[in-house]
Design an enzyme around this catalytic site. Structure first.
Site, short mmCIF file in Angstrom:
data_model
loop_
_atom_site.label_atom_id
_atom_site.label_comp_id
_atom_site.label_asym_id
_atom_site.label_seq_id
_atom_site.Cartn_x
_atom_site.Cartn_y
_atom_site.Cartn_z
N GLU A 35 40.52 65.91 34.56
CA GLU A 35 41.11 65.25 35.73
C GLU A 35 41.18 63.75 35.52
O GLU A 35 42.13 63.10 35.97
CB GLU A 35 40.32 65.59 37.00
CG GLU A 35 40.29 67.07 37.37
CD GLU A 35 41.66 67.74 37.40
OE1 GLU A 35 42.66 67.04 37.66
OE2 GLU A 35 41.73 68.95 37.14
N GLY B 269 54.86 82.62 41.97
CA GLY B 269 54.52 81.21 41.85
C GLY B 269 55.66 80.43 41.23
O GLY B 269 56.78 80.93 41.12
ZN ZN Z 1 45.60 69.31 34.72
#
Ligand code: ZN
Length: 703
Positions: A487, A622
């Site tokens: 992240e 999705g």
């Molecule tokens: Zn990612």
């Protein structure tokens, strides 16, 4: 009637760091409609002025078109962004209701902008002017392409048919997802005998007992049962891995691979319909098939290019997967297991786990004391300082937060001392009010304010690790450390951008199959000896992690990667071929196409019950249609980027720093302002190659 002396509404501030505590669910319900109405009116004004200019044949300028459009979008992004953020990190029934109540209107406004003919014509006219730089050209091209893919260029009947099909596809994909969820939830198996849970770890027995209690067996306990088995991943995957009952593994496996494939409420009929409609949509837009629509907005240039990558990976992974299976068979034979002769799909996880324990018993829980959060942050920030020349320092108390656990950091250039960016870190899980998983999101995007002042980027970094207990800091698993690095990589691209046009700053306008480059790149450093051993120290004794444990972490990285890679190739290729080669007239069912591919992309052929497509939610429910390959595509980029550091020598400090600065200036700095292939080449000096990924995955036979 509103009171005359109204306090400013925190939700509508529209700039700066949000005052989280002051933004309430009531504000969302009371003020989002007004904001949307105001933005709608501004859009009307903009359209009117653009229409007049276009009709008069006046040349259009960037500030005239993109200025107001950007301000409109930013006001909505700021307000709705903070609502969505709070919905993820401070969820509660009131906020959830308020959020859900406004979502449709927010989406509708987006569609209104995206299908505006006047805007489209204005962009077209702007694009023809010769005063634009490369970044502006790319922003315009992307805006126009997105509008085209929404059908802005279609006339009358064609547009009506396009919109009707879009709606039908949305309904079908929602139904696909719901039916898959129902099928997953509707199967269960109650285990009542101790012999049926033989081999299961304590934590899994506890989970199964808890499921049993929820299903009306209040007496259920981990030790004495009953235990309720189900098809959801947290129960399914570990049961296949640990259960010594081959018959139960087989039952569970068969139930799992045949989900949503029955006559009643099955997804089978939806698959052909969805594929057929996507093909029609593609053709209305002037493309041959849906794969070309998907690739129009990606880094990969063509279906052939993606096919080539998948074939390279397949060719490398297949022999390794065959070898891995042989090793599992030998392992089973040594244990005297009757199934050793012919291992079936429901045996693979089990024997892989036995072999993993034999080869390198790695207990990820036992490593936690070596990864206390404060030390891991020091290690991560130190690495960023070394590679990118930035200094990260705590600035808690200088910014509003949404929870007392949230930390705030500033990022300065280590050379000049100039502030560059800032970020929030919300590290701990808060069951009940915070969404699971980890993510990076934009709080503020780099830009220039109306008064000419720079707006520095601010990122949200959200993780879900265990909170400190008393004097014990948050102790992380190695996987949680990898997640934080991942992240943070997204955060670095957001924060270290040098692009001043927000439409292309940071992660904006970066093609979807390239957006995981910086994040996966950062994960590689968790396997770098100096980085890992420099940071992993026991939280009490300060003792470093043993070399042997580090060796196990490295071995675990490539364990069974042949099978894992082949599985991803099988899924990616199935997805790509369904969206490029399959047509309803072809006389071959989607399932038949998949089974043909299985001949070269699996080492254990799918059993008759295996109805993979009925549960392939990524592509049928999705956003991954003709995009599943992106996982591997981005891994190629990140592994190849990391190999630039390996090439100069990971202990060659000067060269590492120079390479890191180059990474900052190109991949992190340029963001979406240039095509990702160009950005990659600016960093690497050549086009990406899958060689590094194949090597890192251990798919090259030892020389
Ligand atoms: Zn990612």
């Amino acid at each position: 009637m509103p009171p005359t002396l109204e306090a400013p509404v925190a939700l509508l501030a529209g700039e700066g760091l949000p005052d989280y505590a002051a933004i309430t669910p009531e504000q969302v319900t009371a003020h989002m409609p007004g904001l949307l109405a105001e933005l709608d009116q501004q859009l009307n004004h903009l359209e009117a002025s653009l229409t007049a200019a276009l009709e008069a044949g006046d040349p259009l300028s960037w500030p005239q078109v993109m200025g107001p459009l950007q301000r409109l979008g930013e006001r909505l992004r700021w307000s709705w962004g903070v609502v969505s953020h709070l919905n993820g990190v401070c969820n509660g029934p009131e906020l959830r209701t308020a959020h859900a109540g406004q979502q449709a209107a927010v989406v509708a406004f987006g569609s209104r902008v995206g299908q505006s003919r006047v805007l489209y014509r204005a962009l077209e006219s702007l694009q023809a002017s010769d005063s634009l730089d490369g970044t502006q050209q790319r922003i315009l091209a992307a805006e126009r392409r997105d509008m085209e893919l929404r059908g802005v260029g279609l006339d009358g009947d064609a547009q009506a048919a396009f919109n009707a099909t879009t709606q039908e596809l949305a309904d079908l994909t929602t139904r696909f997802g719901n039916q898959l969820l129902d099928a997953t939830n509707s199967w269960s198996l109650l285990l009542t005998e101790a012999a049926e849970v033989e081999g299961l770890p304590e934590s899994l027995r506890g989970q199964l007992a808890q499921a049993a209690r929820q299903a009306g067996h209040p007496e259920a306990s981990a030790a004495t049962g009953p235990w309720l088995l189900g098809l959801d991943m947290p129960r399914y995957a570990p049961f296949l891995k640990y259960s010594q009952r081959r018959d139960l593994r087989e039952r569970l496996y068969k139930a799992h691979v045949s989900r949503a494939s029955g006559e009643e409420g099955g997804n089978g009929p939806l698959i052909e319909r969805i594929l057929t409609l996507r093909r029609e949509q593609a053709q209305r837009l002037g493309y041959a098939h849906w794969a070309d629509v998907s690739l129009a907005a990606k880094m990969a240039g063509s279906v052939e290019e993606v096919e080539q990558l998948l074939e390279d990976l397949r060719a490398a992974a297949h022999p390794v997967a065959v070898q891995e299976l042989a090793e599992l068979r030998a392992c089973a034979a040594q244990a005297g297991a009757p199934e050793a002769e012919q291992l079936r799909a429901w045996d693979v996880s089990f024997w892989a786990e036995v072999r993993r324990q034999e080869a390198f018993a790695l207990d990820s829980e036992a490593l936690r004391p070596w990864f206390p959060l404060p030390r891991v942050l020091d290690g991560l920030f130190g690495l960023c300082n070394r590679l990118f020349g930035i200094r990260i320092s705590a600035a808690d108390g200088t910014a509003p937060v949404w929870h007392p656990d949230v930390r705030y950091f500033r990022v300065d250039d280590a050379g000049s001392g100039e502030p560059i960016a800032a970020f929030y870190l919300d590290p701990y899980s808060r069951p009940g009010s915070k969404r699971g998983g980890a993510w990076m999101d934009e709080c503020l995007v780099r830009s220039v304010a109306d008064d000419g002042q720079p707006v520095l980027p601010v990122a949200y970094l959200i993780c879900n690790q265990s909170p400190p207990v008393g004097d014990i800091p948050s102790l992380m698993t190695f996987e949680e450390v990898e997640t934080l690095f991942h992240e943070f990589g997204h955060g670095l691209q957001h924060m270290l951008t040098t692009v001043e046009r927000p439409q292309a700053a940071g992660i904006n306008n970066v093609e979807w199959d390239a957006v995981e480059l910086p994040s996966q790149f950062m994960e590689n450093w968790c396997y770098d000896r100096a980085t890992l051993l420099g940071m992993a120290r026991h939280w009490q004794s300060g003792e470093p992690l043993a070399e042997a444990e580090f060796a196990k972490l490295q071995a675990a990285r490539t364990f069974m990667t042949g099978a894992a890679t082949l599985r991803q190739v099988h899924l990616a290729l199935t997805d790509l071929r369904l969206h490029s080669q399959w047509s309803p007239e072809g006389g071959r069912s989607p399932e038949a196409l998949r089974r043909e591919l299985a001949a070269t992309t699996t080492v254990i052929a799918p059993i008759p019950e295996d109805a993979l497509l009925c549960s392939f939610g990524h592509i049928f429910a999705g956003g991954y249609a003709a995009g599943y390959y992106s996982y591997k595509w981005a891994e190629v980029l990140s592994a190849d980027a990391f190999s630039a550091f390996e090439d100069v020598g990971l202990d060659n400090e000067d060269a590492i720093q120079a390479t890191g600065r180059r990474f900052r200036a190109t991949v992190l700095g340029l963001g979406g302002s240039r095509h990702p292939a160009e950005v990659f080449e600016a960093f690497r000096g050549r086009q990406p190659s899958p060689e590094a990924l194949i090597r890192h995955s251990g798919l090259v036979p030892a020389a």
